[in-house]
Design a protein around this motif. Structure first.
Motif, PDB file in Angstrom:
ATOM      1  N   PRO A 191       0.824  -1.208   0.000  1.00 29.10           N
ATOM      2  CA  PRO A 191       0.000   0.000   0.000  1.00 29.10           C
ATOM      3  C   PRO A 191       0.858   1.258   0.000  1.00 29.10           C
ATOM      4  O   PRO A 191       1.899   1.318   0.631  1.00 29.10           O
ATOM      5  N   GLY A 192       0.391   2.246  -0.766  1.00 30.45           N
ATOM      6  CA  GLY A 192       1.082   3.530  -0.791  1.00 30.45           C
ATOM      7  C   GLY A 192       2.303   3.587  -1.667  1.00 30.45           C
ATOM      8  O   GLY A 192       2.992   4.600  -1.699  1.00 30.45           O
ATOM      9  N   ARG A 193       2.589   2.502  -2.395  1.00 33.34           N
ATOM     10  CA  ARG A 193       3.767   2.487  -3.268  1.00 33.34           C
ATOM     11  C   ARG A 193       3.330   2.218  -4.707  1.00 33.34           C
ATOM     12  O   ARG A 193       3.071   1.067  -5.082  1.00 33.34           O
ATOM     13  N   PRO A 194       3.230   3.242  -5.540  1.00 29.39           N
ATOM     14  CA  PRO A 194       2.759   3.056  -6.915  1.00 29.39           C
ATOM     15  C   PRO A 194       3.831   2.448  -7.820  1.00 29.39           C
ATOM     16  O   PRO A 194       4.508   3.137  -8.580  1.00 29.39           O
ATOM     17  N   THR A 195       4.033   1.142  -7.710  1.00 27.79           N
ATOM     18  CA  THR A 195       5.003   0.440  -8.551  1.00 27.79           C
ATOM     19  C   THR A 195       4.292  -0.221  -9.721  1.00 27.79           C
ATOM     20  O   THR A 195       3.070  -0.426  -9.683  1.00 27.79           O
ATOM     21  N   PRO A 196       5.009  -0.600 -10.791  1.00 24.60           N
ATOM     22  CA  PRO A 196       4.346  -1.263 -11.917  1.00 24.60           C
ATOM     23  C   PRO A 196       3.590  -2.523 -11.516  1.00 24.60           C
ATOM     24  O   PRO A 196       2.565  -2.846 -12.118  1.00 24.60           O
ATOM     25  N   ALA A 197       4.083  -3.235 -10.486  1.00 25.79           N
ATOM     26  CA  ALA A 197       3.423  -4.471 -10.056  1.00 25.79           C
ATOM     27  C   ALA A 197       2.512  -4.242  -8.849  1.00 25.79           C
ATOM     28  O   ALA A 197       2.146  -5.189  -8.160  1.00 25.79           O
ATOM     29  N   GLY A 198       2.114  -2.990  -8.612  1.00 16.85           N
ATOM     30  CA  GLY A 198       1.323  -2.673  -7.436  1.00 16.85           C
ATOM     31  C   GLY A 198      -0.146  -3.069  -7.469  1.00 16.85           C
ATOM     32  O   GLY A 198      -0.678  -3.549  -6.474  1.00 16.85           O
ATOM     33  N   PRO A 199      -0.867  -2.887  -8.592  1.00 13.63           N
ATOM     34  CA  PRO A 199      -2.287  -3.235  -8.599  1.00 13.63           C
ATOM     35  C   PRO A 199      -2.472  -4.757  -8.495  1.00 13.63           C
ATOM     36  O   PRO A 199      -1.892  -5.514  -9.277  1.00 13.63           O
ATOM     37  N   HIS A 200      -3.260  -5.196  -7.524  1.00 21.03           N
ATOM     38  CA  HIS A 200      -3.480  -6.616  -7.276  1.00 21.03           C
ATOM     39  C   HIS A 200      -4.968  -6.951  -7.286  1.00 21.03           C
ATOM     40  O   HIS A 200      -5.820  -6.084  -7.062  1.00 21.03           O
ATOM     41  N   VAL A 201      -5.250  -8.215  -7.537  1.00 21.07           N
ATOM     42  CA  VAL A 201      -6.596  -8.749  -7.367  1.00 21.07           C
ATOM     43  C   VAL A 201      -6.523 -10.032  -6.552  1.00 21.07           C
ATOM     44  O   VAL A 201      -5.519 -10.743  -6.569  1.00 21.07           O
ATOM     45  N   LEU A 202      -7.604 -10.294  -5.846  1.00 27.65           N
ATOM     46  CA  LEU A 202      -7.755 -11.532  -5.075  1.00 27.65           C
ATOM     47  C   LEU A 202      -9.176 -12.008  -5.295  1.00 27.65           C
ATOM     48  O   LEU A 202     -10.127 -11.233  -5.142  1.00 27.65           O
ATOM     49  N   GLY A 203      -9.337 -13.269  -5.705  1.00 24.59           N
ATOM     50  CA  GLY A 203     -10.703 -13.704  -5.972  1.00 24.59           C
ATOM     51  C   GLY A 203     -10.849 -15.190  -6.164  1.00 24.59           C
ATOM     52  O   GLY A 203      -9.903 -15.956  -6.025  1.00 24.59           O
ATOM     53  N   ARG A 204     -12.072 -15.562  -6.471  1.00 22.55           N
ATOM     54  CA  ARG A 204     -12.373 -16.955  -6.774  1.00 22.55           C
ATOM     55  C   ARG A 204     -13.369 -17.004  -7.922  1.00 22.55           C
ATOM     56  O   ARG A 204     -14.182 -16.101  -8.113  1.00 22.55           O
ATOM     57  N   ALA A 205     -13.269 -18.066  -8.700  1.00 23.08           N
ATOM     58  CA  ALA A 205     -14.131 -18.255  -9.853  1.00 23.08           C
ATOM     59  C   ALA A 205     -14.554 -19.718  -9.914  1.00 23.08           C
ATOM     60  O   ALA A 205     -13.896 -20.591  -9.350  1.00 23.08           O
ATOM     61  N   ARG A 206     -15.649 -19.948 -10.602  1.00 25.78           N
ATOM     62  CA  ARG A 206     -16.198 -21.296 -10.727  1.00 25.78           C
ATOM     63  C   ARG A 206     -16.199 -21.695 -12.190  1.00 25.78           C
ATOM     64  O   ARG A 206     -16.511 -20.896 -13.064  1.00 25.78           O
ATOM     65  N   LEU A 207     -15.843 -22.935 -12.441  1.00 24.48           N
ATOM     66  CA  LEU A 207     -15.870 -23.458 -13.803  1.00 24.48           C
ATOM     67  C   LEU A 207     -17.303 -23.567 -14.283  1.00 24.48           C
ATOM     68  O   LEU A 207     -18.143 -24.220 -13.641  1.00 24.48           O
ATOM     69  N   ARG A 208     -17.605 -22.883 -15.374  1.00 21.72           N
ATOM     70  CA  ARG A 208     -18.963 -22.926 -15.902  1.00 21.72           C
ATOM     71  C   ARG A 208     -19.250 -24.296 -16.499  1.00 21.72           C
ATOM     72  O   ARG A 208     -18.390 -24.911 -17.130  1.00 21.72           O
ATOM     73  N   ALA A 209     -20.462 -24.768 -16.343  1.00 17.90           N
ATOM     74  CA  ALA A 209     -20.841 -26.083 -16.867  1.00 17.90           C
ATOM     75  C   ALA A 209     -20.826 -26.059 -18.383  1.00 17.90           C
ATOM     76  O   ALA A 209     -21.178 -25.056 -18.996  1.00 17.90           O
TER      77      ALA A 209
END
Length: 209
Positions: A191-209
């Motif tokens: 947080p607070g450090r605008p580096t090229p690799a700074g934007p992150h995501v965390l999530g989960r997804a489900r395989l569609r039938a």
């Protein structure tokens, strides 16, 4: 697939990043995971301590030799059964439909072909299986950081950071691969450090039938 310098730098830096907050991200990534798990690009095994007891087995795939050796050491102290194997994201040494969960953790930035890696995840998952992901991604379109990312990816960043690309729209790639995203959080790390690799995501997804 050898990145000896980057592998050693990463293995040294990872505990510090965990102390800065990445460990909590790993914990949230794996909360509630159960059954047979395939972790793609396990690195030095930084996730192993966070797998809950409901996990019956983890197949941890890591192509980089130094990181794979470190992961083998980490597997010995894991609370669940972890088998570390050689393999790449686009050719997982796992049978069709044999996994309940596939985990990507800071790896979809560096795979040569995201579509191929996600197609393999789809192949090894059972019907209705789950994808967990924790990745750094492209900045907001049109932003100054997005421009910096594009320049970085076109010059020396991938060479020095193990093939990493900072300007990838990973959630869009996950959706295009046949998954339905059920949870998605965006945040800056550290947080607070605008580096090229700074934007992150965390999530989960489900395989569609």
């Amino acid at each position: 697939m050898k990145h000896p310098l980057f592998a050693r730098v990463y293995a040294r830096a990872r505990p510090t990043l965990d102390q800065q907050g990445a460990a909590e991200h790993r914990r949230r990534l794996l909360a509630g995971v159960a059954g047979r798990v395939v972790e793609v690009g396990a690195g030095d095994g930084g996730n192993f301590a966070f797998y809950p007891a409901a996990v019956s087995a983890v197949i941890a795939v890591e192509p980089e030799p130094y990181l794979r050796r470190q992961a083998e050491v980490a597997a010995r102290s894991a609370q669940v059964d972890v088998q570390v194997v050689d393999g790449t994201a686009d050719r997982l040494p796992v049978a069709d439909g044999s996994a309940d969960v596939v985990v990507f953790s800071l790896v979809l930035c560096s795979v040569p072909d995201q579509d191929a890696a996600l197609a393999e995840a789809r192949r090894v998952l059972r019907s209705g299986g789950e994808l967990r992901f924790y990745e750094h991604v492209a900045a907001e379109p049109g932003s100054r950081l997005a421009t910096v990312q594009r320049v970085a990816d076109a010059t020396l960043w991938p060479l020095f950071v193990g093939g990493c690309h900072t300007h990838r729209d990973t959630p869009a790639a996950i959706t295009a691969a046949g998954f339905e995203i059920e949870e998605l959080e965006h945040f800056q790390f550290p947080p607070g450090r605008p580096t090229p690799a700074g934007p992150h995501v965390l999530g989960r997804a489900r395989l569609r039938a």
